[in-house]
Motif scaffolding. Structure first.
Motif, PDB file in Angstrom:
ATOM      1  N   TYR A 491      79.660   9.459  -5.635  1.00  0.00           N
ATOM      2  CA  TYR A 491      78.527   8.858  -6.360  1.00  0.00           C
ATOM      3  C   TYR A 491      78.189   9.681  -7.600  1.00  0.00           C
ATOM      4  CZ  TYR A 491      77.798   6.387  -1.887  1.00  0.00           C
ATOM      5  OH  TYR A 491      77.959   5.626  -0.764  1.00  0.00           O
ATOM      6  N   ALA A 492      78.162  11.005  -7.418  1.00  0.00           N
ATOM      7  CA  ALA A 492      77.882  11.889  -8.558  1.00  0.00           C
ATOM      8  C   ALA A 492      78.988  11.796  -9.602  1.00  0.00           C
ATOM      9  CB  ALA A 492      77.720  13.331  -8.081  1.00  0.00           C
ATOM     10  N   LEU A 493      80.226  11.636  -9.152  1.00  0.00           N
ATOM     11  CA  LEU A 493      81.346  11.497 -10.095  1.00  0.00           C
ATOM     12  C   LEU A 493      81.187  10.225 -10.926  1.00  0.00           C
ATOM     13  CD1 LEU A 493      84.062  12.426 -11.201  1.00  0.00           C
ATOM     14  CD2 LEU A 493      85.178  11.251  -9.292  1.00  0.00           C
ATOM     15  N   THR A 494      80.809   9.128 -10.270  1.00  0.00           N
ATOM     16  CA  THR A 494      80.560   7.885 -11.010  1.00  0.00           C
ATOM     17  C   THR A 494      79.461   8.094 -12.044  1.00  0.00           C
ATOM     18  OG1 THR A 494      81.150   6.589  -9.047  1.00  0.00           O
ATOM     19  CG2 THR A 494      79.946   5.454 -10.782  1.00  0.00           C
ATOM     20  N   ALA A 495      78.385   8.781 -11.632  1.00  0.00           N
ATOM     21  CA  ALA A 495      77.249   8.989 -12.535  1.00  0.00           C
ATOM     22  C   ALA A 495      77.643   9.836 -13.746  1.00  0.00           C
ATOM     23  CB  ALA A 495      76.091   9.651 -11.774  1.00  0.00           C
ATOM     24  N   ILE A 496      78.391  10.917 -13.535  1.00  0.00           N
ATOM     25  CA  ILE A 496      78.751  11.782 -14.671  1.00  0.00           C
ATOM     26  C   ILE A 496      79.766  11.085 -15.578  1.00  0.00           C
ATOM     27  CG2 ILE A 496      80.584  13.021 -13.453  1.00  0.00           C
ATOM     28  CD1 ILE A 496      78.152  14.399 -16.123  1.00  0.00           C
ATOM     29  N   GLU A 497      80.633  10.248 -15.030  1.00  0.00           N
ATOM     30  CA  GLU A 497      81.548   9.467 -15.875  1.00  0.00           C
ATOM     31  C   GLU A 497      80.759   8.512 -16.772  1.00  0.00           C
ATOM     32  OE1 GLU A 497      84.065   7.723 -12.943  1.00  0.00           O
ATOM     33  OE2 GLU A 497      85.588   9.311 -13.076  1.00  0.00           O
ATOM     34  N   LEU A 498      79.713   7.932 -16.215  1.00  0.00           N
ATOM     35  CA  LEU A 498      78.851   7.046 -17.004  1.00  0.00           C
ATOM     36  C   LEU A 498      78.132   7.817 -18.101  1.00  0.00           C
ATOM     37  CD1 LEU A 498      76.947   4.553 -14.671  1.00  0.00           C
ATOM     38  CD2 LEU A 498      77.942   4.056 -16.885  1.00  0.00           C
ATOM     39  N   ILE A 499      77.582   8.961 -17.738  1.00  0.00           N
ATOM     40  CA  ILE A 499      76.864   9.792 -18.713  1.00  0.00           C
ATOM     41  C   ILE A 499      77.818  10.218 -19.831  1.00  0.00           C
ATOM     42  CG2 ILE A 499      75.703  12.022 -19.012  1.00  0.00           C
ATOM     43  CD1 ILE A 499      74.725  11.637 -16.040  1.00  0.00           C
ATOM     44  N   VAL A 525      83.198  20.503  -7.122  1.00  0.00           N
ATOM     45  CA  VAL A 525      84.140  19.361  -7.129  1.00  0.00           C
ATOM     46  C   VAL A 525      84.855  19.368  -8.481  1.00  0.00           C
ATOM     47  CG1 VAL A 525      84.380  16.859  -6.933  1.00  0.00           C
ATOM     48  CG2 VAL A 525      82.609  18.051  -5.615  1.00  0.00           C
ATOM     49  N   PRO A 526      86.156  19.672  -8.511  1.00  0.00           N
ATOM     50  CA  PRO A 526      86.856  19.824  -9.797  1.00  0.00           C
ATOM     51  C   PRO A 526      86.758  18.614 -10.713  1.00  0.00           C
ATOM     52  CG  PRO A 526      88.215  20.625  -7.983  1.00  0.00           C
ATOM     53  CD  PRO A 526      87.034  19.954  -7.358  1.00  0.00           C
ATOM     54  N   ALA A 527      86.810  17.405 -10.159  1.00  0.00           N
ATOM     55  CA  ALA A 527      86.766  16.202 -10.992  1.00  0.00           C
ATOM     56  C   ALA A 527      85.433  16.095 -11.724  1.00  0.00           C
ATOM     57  CB  ALA A 527      86.996  14.958 -10.131  1.00  0.00           C
ATOM     58  N   ILE A 528      84.334  16.426 -11.035  1.00  0.00           N
ATOM     59  CA  ILE A 528      83.005  16.378 -11.661  1.00  0.00           C
ATOM     60  C   ILE A 528      82.910  17.443 -12.744  1.00  0.00           C
ATOM     61  CG2 ILE A 528      80.538  16.772 -11.241  1.00  0.00           C
ATOM     62  CD1 ILE A 528      80.897  15.562  -8.468  1.00  0.00           C
ATOM     63  N   ALA A 529      83.337  18.657 -12.423  1.00  0.00           N
ATOM     64  CA  ALA A 529      83.256  19.763 -13.391  1.00  0.00           C
ATOM     65  C   ALA A 529      84.090  19.468 -14.634  1.00  0.00           C
ATOM     66  CB  ALA A 529      83.726  21.057 -12.730  1.00  0.00           C
ATOM     67  N   LYS A 530      85.245  18.848 -14.458  1.00  0.00           N
ATOM     68  CA  LYS A 530      86.125  18.564 -15.604  1.00  0.00           C
ATOM     69  C   LYS A 530      85.489  17.565 -16.560  1.00  0.00           C
ATOM     70  CE  LYS A 530      90.745  16.885 -16.798  1.00  0.00           C
ATOM     71  NZ  LYS A 530      92.013  16.287 -16.294  1.00  0.00           N
TER      72      LYS A 530
END
Length: 868
Positions: A491-499, A525-530
């Protein structure tokens, strides 16, 4: 060999690079070493340094061409394909070029030769077996293979024509294998084979022949098991990609495929149904028989409108609920992939109460009642997914007030799964809006706009896409930020991709997202950090001066994120020691030296405080946690030059000197009213804390005051420990520091680390400071330590040129107990150890340097006394 393999993990990129070359030579000399050697090379293929990654690609190419081991070849192929997604463009180019050389180039001379047909077939069959095996064992192989194929088949490739011929021959070989091994190979191999064919279909549809598509037709005729569904989906994807390139002369095949797909619509889940609807719309473009899709849409919308008046949460209506979910799912997929706007009269006839307008709006209005909170959760999920699907292709629906209220309502509820559905819908829309993915359907009105307007005129006309994008950013950004900073999952990954997408498009003020970007760079989480790092870097390069003012607030948010979400409020990862704010500092280093110094000075100031306002009530106090977070980050940052390092050390010293003097005075007056020993034979008097022949203070002090003073002393002590560690690590002596303030050349030197200095001692000292509130004795000891250090008279420092840095609290040891602390009454502290290993201290006369005459005005609490 063990030494060489260990060097492949060395901290220096040059050492790793040299070690890899040696490993390759060792493998050549002694093939038995291939297993261990190749494992090290494959590990280094994802090295942090681009040069090392390139070296690995070259070495692995040589190994691939020599080895006969299928498993090793698969591992090397997987490594090459993974590098096609490398952040460094030169690495991507080299990986694609190498893949082309080992995979396709051997067939360039054979592809048009009639004499070498058998050799060509053997080689192609080997390639197909390898790539299908790789797809079976690697989750990322399909995606990376697709990226690589598109690059080597594009017009930019010098050998694109030859590559096309070889790939076409590979596709033919795969179809032959599909037919020949249909019975003996099993469903798993067939699944992987068809999945591989889909990659080629997506890369270039012209690789296929019409007779090959007929071979696939039986796979969509019946759906009995889950394996059948997997094969069905792969075939539909191939059809969707390739059928647009068939002419109407293949009318019979298209009609049969269309009939079979229509029969399957009611049985499919959303992911397969989306592929089917996209394929049906593709076939419709060739056959032009849209009436069938119109009838399907009307047949699902009528019962949906009827079901809104039924209480679907009632157990008696279970069958109706299942039908409602199915119809809503179909309506959402039709709305996403089909443009039925010009068939408005058909819908008016079917729904007399409808006043007309957008057919997409009619679908949205029919679905919205099922998104409300009183509906069963499974139905709400289906309705929200369908609502989002339709709005993605028809973004004007996002701008309507009713759908916007529905979506806003979801964020007011405490249901992360529903919020993620809405965020996913936004993310898919933004991906299409940015051109990162293809649109599901191009509305006829949009096509007409593109044709009717010149390039300038078209760019000045605001589209529905632009309006919806701006509205989503305006109304939902805060909800996205809240989701991103409150969890660490998909969910956080989706949110940061949107941001990230919103910031790339410039839809909001950049500073609004500074905090979340810096926070999420520290995610585990590497994907979020990237995603956060890449977006932050882009914005910093564009809005440097604006971000400068936001970074301290962002650091505070990163601290809260680590404390509350990650669950670890320390400022670094241990062994190896890595600062959590290292990505932030890496981006700050893009800017000039003045900017970096200001950032570091502001970061040091986060530890500073006003004693009267310090809150020590929590357990542990928030400021103590923040001081640890900042101190550890400052200690483990990777400093490039003395021009940033030396002023930072000076800033730490000034903070401890200024605020520490106030704290030490309070400690001496409220806890240990001090006395001075008689003059010593050495010629100076030594101030000591009246310490407790016992540990208790001479006067009764409230526990609150003791806790406050201990917290203040510990916070400043951690900053001091960071300063001491940095001086040791980079060899910054008092001489270097004072001279550097006058000589620019010294400051511009690279900051080189002293060999053998590790962070273990600093890390342990920080842990001890965090434990000072555990007992009253610990608090008293910490206060006594701190007051002792701050009480040392500056006039009796050794000369400026002496290399001293025995100023860590660890060096003030009680010879009686061996524990860190100030000297107790009647005892003299042990001689301070020299901090630089392997060097003997230079003996110098005690007292002031001859000729120094003047006492220094500033009181730097260095504690730089050569204790005897």
């Amino acid at each position: 060999m063990r030494v060489i393999l260990r060097c492949a993990t060395d901290a220096s990129p040059m050492v790793r690079d040299s070690a890899l070359s040696l490993i390759a030579k060792c493998i050549t000399l002694k093939p038995k070493l291939e297993e261990d050697g190749c494992r090290s090379i494959l590990t280094c293929a994802a090295d942090a340094t681009a040069g090392v990654r390139k070296r690995c690609i070259g070495l692995l190419k040589d190994v691939y061409l020599k080895t006969s081991r299928a498993e090793l070849k698969l591992a090397i192929l997987d490594s090459f394909l993974q590098r096609t997604g490398d952040p460094e463009e030169s690495v991507v180019s080299l990986a694609c070029q190498t893949f082309e050389e080992i995979w396709l180039a051997p067939f360039y001379d054979l592809i048009d030769s009639t004499q070498d047909g058998s050799k060509l077939n053997v080689g192609l069959t080997e390639r197909v077996t390898l790539i299908v095996s790789l797809v079976q064992r690697s989750e990322t192989a399909l995606e990376t293979l697709g990226v690589c194929l598109k690059k080597i088949l594009s017009d930019k490739s010098r050998s694109s024509a030859l590559n096309f011929k070889v790939c076409k021959a590979l596709v033919s070989t795969m179809f032959e294998k599909l037919v020949e091994d249909n019975d003996c190979s099993g469903k798993e191999f067939q699944q992987a084979l068809l999945h591989t064919i889909t990659v080629f279909a997506k890369s270039n549809a012209k690789l296929f022949r019409p007779d090959q598509l007929e071979t696939l037709h039986p796979y969509i005729g019946h759906l009995a098991t889950a394996e059948d569904l997997f094969l069905f989906r792969s075939v539909v994807v191939i059809y969707r990609c390739v059928l647009p390139f068939l002419s109407s002369t293949h009318h019979t095949l298209l009609k049969e495929v269309q009939n079979d797909l229509f029969k399957s619509v009611a049985k499919l889940a959303r992911s397969e149904l989306n592929e089917v609807m996209a394929c049906l719309w593709t076939i419709n473009g060739v056959l032009n028989n849209t009436d069938r899709l119109v009838k399907l849409t009307i047949s699902v919308l009528k019962p949906i409108q009827h079901y809104r008046n039924i209480e679907l949460s009632d157990n008696a209506n279970t069958a109706v609920l299942a039908r409602a979910k199915s119809y809503i799912r179909i309506a959402g997929c039709v709305g996403r992939h089909c443009d039925l706007e010009k068939y408005e009269p058909h819908f008016k006839n079917a729904f007399p109460s409808w006043k007309g307008g957008s057919v997409a709006g009619l679908m949205v209005d029919a679905i919205m009642p099922f998104t409300l909170p009183h509906q069963p959760l499974e139905l709400r999920v289906m309705a929200l997914e369908s609502l989002g699907s339709i709005c993605q292709s028809w973004p004007a629906q996002f701008s309507r007030e009713e759908p916007r209220k529905i979506l806003s309502m979801v964020f007011k509820e405490d249901n992360p799964s529903l919020q993620n559905i809405v965020l996913r819908a936004f993310a898919d829309f933004f991906a299409m809006h940015e051109g990162r993915t293809e649109k599901s359907v191009m509305p006829a009105a949009e096509v007409a706009d593109q044709e009717n307007f010149t390039r300038l005129g078209g760019s000045m006309k605001a589209s529905d896409n632009d309006g919806a994008a701006a509205l989503i950013a305006q109304h939902f950004l805060q909800s996205m930020l809240r989701v991103a900073q409150s969890r660490q999952d998909s969910y956080a990954l989706t949110a940061i991709e949107l941001i990230a997408s919103i910031n790339r498009q410039g839809l909001v003020h950049p500073k609004e997202c500074a905090g979340v970007l810096v926070s999420l760079e520290t995610s585990t989480v590497p994907a979020i950090a990237k995603v956060a790092f890449e977006t932050h870097k882009m914005l910093h390069q564009q809005y440097e001066s604006m971000f400068e003012r936001e970074y301290m607030r962002a650091v505070q948010e990163a601290f809260y994120y680590q404390r509350d979400v990650v669950g670890d409020s320390s400022g670094a990862l241990s062994r190896p020691f890595v600062a959590k704010l290292a990505p932030l500092f890496e981006i700050v280093k893009i800017s000039n030296s003045r900017y970096q110094k200001k950032f570091l000075a502001n970061l040091c100031a986060k530890v500073d405080f006003e004693l009267k306002k310090l809150d020590a009530t929590c357990n542990p106090p928030e400021h103590l946690l923040l001081a640890r977070f900042v101190s550890q980050n400052l200690a483990f940052f990777d400093y490039a030059q003395h021009t940033e390092l030396v002023p930072t050390i000076g800033c730490m010293e000034r903070i401890v000197s200024a605020t520490g003097t106030v704290v030490a005075h309070s400690i001496e007056t409220e806890l240990f009213p001090g006395k001075v020993e008689p003059p010593q034979p050495d010629g100076f008097s030594m101030p000591v804390a009246e310490g407790p022949g016992a540990v208790a203070p001479l006067q009764q002090v409230s526990p609150e005051t003791l806790r406050l003073l201990a917290t203040a002393a510990a916070a400043l002590s951690m900053l001091w420990e960071a300063r001491t560690y940095l001086r040791r690590l980079y060899g910054v002596t008092a001489h270097t520091r004072d001279k550097g303030s006058k000589g620019v050349k010294d400051l511009n030197k690279s900051a080189t680390k002293v060999h053998g200095v590790t962070g273990d001692k600093f890390w342990d000292a920080i842990q001890r400071n965090m434990a000072i509130l555990d007992s009253e004795e610990n608090m008293l000891n910490k206060c006594r330590e701190f007051a002792t250090l701050l009480a040392i008279d500056d006039e009796f420092k050794v000369g400026e040129e002496e290399d001293v840095d025995g100023d860590s609290f660890d060096d003030l040891e009680d010879p009686g107990t061996g524990t860190a602390g100030g000297p107790v009454s009647g005892q003299r502290p042990a001689k301070r150890k020299n901090s630089i290993p392997g060097q003997n201290p230079v003996k110098r006369p005690r007292g002031r340097k001859p000729g120094s005459g003047k006492k220094r005005a500033s009181m730097e609490p260095d504690g730089e006394l050569d204790w005897h």
